[in-house]
Every structure is written in structure tokens, then in C-alpha cells.
Design an enzyme around this catalytic site. Sequence first.
Site: not given
Ligand code: GLA
Length: 695
Positions: A448, A516
Site C-alpha cells: 500500500d 476502496d
Molecule cells: C488503504 C487501502 C485499504 C486498507 C487501508 C489500511 O486505504 O486502500 O484497502 O488496506 O489502507 O489502512
Amino acid sequence: MGEIGFLDDHRTWVLTNDSTTYALRLDEDDVPAHVYWGPKLRTEDIPQLLEKPLPWWDGFNDPNEGLDELAADGGTKYWTPALQIRFADGTRALEWRYRNHEIHQDHLRIHFEDRHYPLRITLHYRLKSEVLERWTELTADTEVDVTRADSATWVLPIRDDYRLSHVTGRWAAETQLRRTPAPHGETTFASRRGITGHHANPWIMVDDGTATERHGEVYGVALAWSGSWRLTATRSSTQRLTISGGFGQDGVTQRVGPGNPLTTPVIAGLYTNGGFGTASRAWHTYVREHVLPHPRELRPVLYNSWEATGFDVDEVNQRTLADHAATLGVELFVVDDGWFGARTGDHAGLGDWHVNRDRFPGGLKPLVDAVHALGMKFGIWVEPEMVNPDSDLYRAHPDWVLHHPHRRRSELRNQLVLNFARPDVEAWAHDWLDRLVGDHGVDFLKWDMNRPFSEAGWPGDADPDRLWVEHTRAVYALIDRLRQDHPSLRIEACSGGGGRIDLGVLARADQVWTSDNTDALDRLRIQHGYGQLYPARAMSAWVTDNPNFVTGRSVPLRFRFHVAMAGVLGVGGDIAHWPGDDLALARELIALYKDIRPVVQHGALYRLRPPADDGVTALQYVHEDRTVVFAYRQAAHFNAPERPLRLDGLDPADRYVDSDAGTTHSGAVLLARGLPLGLPTGDFASVVLRLRRKI
Ligand code: GLA
């Protein structure tokens, strides 16, 4: 197979693949000039394209403007610059001199030098399937400042009009497709954030305003880069349109000198005649066959704990989720954020990559072993490029983050960006990632990157601006090294959802987290925009809980599954609390997905009805003798009769059997009249139909 030839007497190169010809030449001053890009021509046709332009009497414009293969700043060239340099004595203009060229199979290199200064420029052209890859390389014996080094300038043929297709977005609203007439002047799409970005994506398609999904000429370019970038479409009053594109940050200079060459990322170009559908399928083929690390693999069905347990992960709740996931048929179990350091929320612990023993008393190994014993692979979330100021790492190394002296360190999501251009930071990241993967038998990383750059300085370094490019290169190098040392490791690229989706990351990630936003209706649109360039094979899509945390909408489970099954299926809901009926339906649909998975992940996509078209969205994938149709009615209105769905990509002479209903359809009828969908009545009605060619 592609072919590259050189017409000696015309100083012209001709590159041809199955359907396209591309030609360029040296003009009388050795400047590389565009000749042709479009439908395939015979090599003997090319000299006809080289006729001299009409006599010119205009003292303000260069008759050849907008024809440069890499529009270098200098002399009487006023076009959008693709290459801007400054030599040590202040001279800015480039004067090209041709040296030689090399052709090795599908790869053409044309070598130039400056007429006075010790600067060498190589233009690269490489044919891959229907795509032409281009990039630029600069080397110099003395220091040269480079304020712009695009990968290439693409010159489009003169058309009556031009239209641009591209995507815009933001967090939880990525890849929204836009089609807009190309304005006169310069239209720039860019990221100045150090990441690819949610708000734009580094590709543009161009047509003359008349192309449809199934008809018309479409040109496209896409940049393989995950840092800051810029693509500029320039439309002039001479009716010419060019697109210049590359990496880099506004106002930032790169240095080239002894031992310090500059190689730009690849920019890929594609011409197709067959509408946006054909263009997308050709891009998908290119990504599957020439970009992704393991194109032949099928991506497993994944479970991810983020929406179920948030930051509250521990061994007990993850084991419970894993038990449930295994009974559903999940093949890869991924623990998301919150397993390390003091990371119990987004305010602390990022950077302290040791297992939180309060949450996992025996470390990660017991959970990993349990997941493996359940027959699933084990994946884990990491965000290596980031740090919370409230962390041991930051307390020990406050100088490791991007920062300027005498400037605040702006936090986003309570975090700062580590400077991966620093060798000590890269070595630190490699050390813990290598141990995390190696010691625990981790099969999959969700990598990420949850904020853009700010105050991107590097106090004490002689050339701090290089971090803009070197950060991204270091991330690439680190992923490449991990993959090499752990050949079975697979990676999902993520940046707050779809903030890092591009051809550069796809060369080293097996899939990307698309958004997300997992709301099924929003996903239809996000996936529609994503799929313009990128294939379903890399498009991670989860089924999550009602009501959706972004939109507050509740959608039937079957519909949520059917939307996610059009990509790489995952489950992200709190399955430990799903009722028995939902678990049973999930089991059935995951089994169905495994059956259709080769068709979805390796097949050709036909967008039969885009989202928002009369309420029924429909897609079709075709692979070998199988085809799968997805149809979704978002909302029922009035007593509208159902229209048969005309399919695509089938052979009219063949017959196709519906694997579920047992009925046989003629290919000709499916193409001409269409398939009766039999969608149930009501809102959120969806079907998945499986057809197989009858032998
Ligand atoms: C980001 C990702 C999510 C999750 C969060 C965790 O927003 O896109 O899918 O992994 O971080 O903090």
C-alpha cells in the site's frame, strides 16, 4: 510478428506489426521527424509519404512544427517541449546529429548526439503485439541539466476533429471515463504527487469524435510509470494533434552526466480500427502478454480482513475469519493493516514492522501455519514507504522522511513519506520485508501507499530533486529483488485503492486494488473506466458488507458477487457474522467463479452495454470455446420490456450451449438478434450466463 526496416536512400525507418505501420525519418538537419502512424502499409508505399511540403512564406512558423519524434526545445521549435536541456555554459538548444542505428529483432535504437556538446540521445522503438513501446535515453560526458525528458512525442494523423478519452477520479471514485472534444491549445493530464494518483491515470485515447465501442479508429498512449507524470495533448490551428508524455515533476531538474545516464520509462502507443472495444482488448492482450509478471497464472480467490476487522486484527479473529474463508472456497487469506508495532489505528506504529505480540502472542507463524493448514495461501498488508511520526522508526530516523529545512512536515492520514531514494532507507525496507516474507512463508503482499509526497526535499544531498524519480525506481527495484529472491511471492499494488495503477507497477504486481469503494453500483463505473486500458486479470474486486461504508447503500449479495466476479474475485465482508444463507450462496458463487475464472481472467472483454445505459449493464468475456455474460439491472423502471442482449466475439457459423439451461443457440442469432436475458424482476437483478461452443 513485427518487422522493422530501414530505407537507406530515404533515411527512413518503417515498423510494422499485424495491423499497423509506423514510420519516421531524418529530416535534412538530422532531426527525427514523424512520417506515419496508422493502418498497415506496404514498405514500398512509404516513399509516397515523403513528398516535400508546399513552399512556405510564413515567417512566424516552422512548416514542420508538430512533426518531431521527440520535440526538443531549441531553434525555431515552439511546440510543447518533450526534451528541455541546459548545458553548463547556459546554452539551451539541442542540435541533433544522427550517429547510427541498431535493429535487433523487435527493437530499433536510433543514436544521436548534439552537434557540439558531449550529449548523446538514443530513441528506442520496440514492437510488442499490436503495441509500439518507445522511450528515450540520455548520456553525457559533462553535466547537463534536464528540465524535461519525455519518453516520446506521438504525432497523430490529420483528422477533421479530435476527441480525447481519459479517466478522472479521487479516492473511492477512481477511473471515471470521460470523452471530451480535444481543445485547441495544450491539454495536460498529470500527477504532481509522486504517485500515479487517483485523480487521473497516465493514458489518453484519441479518436476523431465518431468512434464507438465497435467502430472507428482509436489511437492510444499509456505511460509505464508510478511517480509524477505528465501527458500533454497539443492541438494546433494546423489541425495537428500530438501527445507528449513522460515522467517528472514540474520545476524539478534532473542531472545527466558521467556515470549518470537518464532512461525514461516506456510510453506505449496503440492504433486500432474497430472502436474502443477493440482498442481495450488490444491493450489487455499487451498487458497480459508483455507486462504482467506471470501472465498465464490464474489469480486466486482472496479474502481480505480490512472491512471486517479494520485495525482490530488479532490472532483469534483472523483465525475465525480464516476458518470461514476456507469453507467458502477462498484460496488466499490476507491480513490487512494493524498487525504490527503500535498500529491500533492510523495515528501510530507505521514503520515499526515487528509483530504486535499483544495481538499475536506467538508471532505471525501460528496464524500463517493455520492458514496454510486450511489449504489457503497467506498474504499480509504492508506500507513500506510510510511512517507515522508517532513510531520508533521516526523517533530514531527523523531525517529519513521527505522534508525541507525550515518547512513544516505536512501530514496526511497522520503519516509522512520515507525517502526511498536514500540507500539506507531502501536497505532497511529490504531487510524487514525479506525477513517478513522469508521467515513466515508469506505468499502475498498487499503493498500500500497511502498518501502523496509533500515537502519533497533531501537536505544534505547534492542533487535532492532526483528523489522524485529515484523513489519510484527504488520501489521498483525492491519489489523486483523480493520477487527474485522469493519466486513464489505474489503482490497486489494498492494506494488508498486505485492510486497506483499503471503499466509500470503492473510489470511487477500480479494485481491491483482497484478502489476502496466496493459499492457494487459504483464499482460498475469504476471497473468500466479501469477496463478501458487494464485487464480483468489484474482487477481486484471484493464482495463486502451492507450497507456499504462509502455509499451507505445495501445491495443483494448475489449482485455484489456478480459485479466482483467480473474481475479477480475477493471477499472482504465480516464473514464470521454472515447468516447461513449468505454463506451458502457465497460458497455456490465462489465455485461458479472458479469455473468461469479462466474466461474472465484470460478472455477478451466485450462491453455490451456500459453502465448507465438504460439501467442494464452487460459485459461478455470470450476465451477459447467458452463465453461468459454478466448482466446487471441496477433499477427497474416502468414496465419496460427486456431487450435481448446482442453478443459479440462469437462465430456466426457455430452453435453455443447454455451450460445451465441446456439450451442451444446459433451464433448468428446471438450476434444478430441477441440472447434473452431472463433477468428476474426488480432492482439489483443480475445474471451470469455460461455458453460453450458446440463441437
Ligand atoms: C488503504 C487501502 C485499504 C486498507 C487501508 C489500511 O486505504 O486502500 O484497502 O488496506 O489502507 O489502512
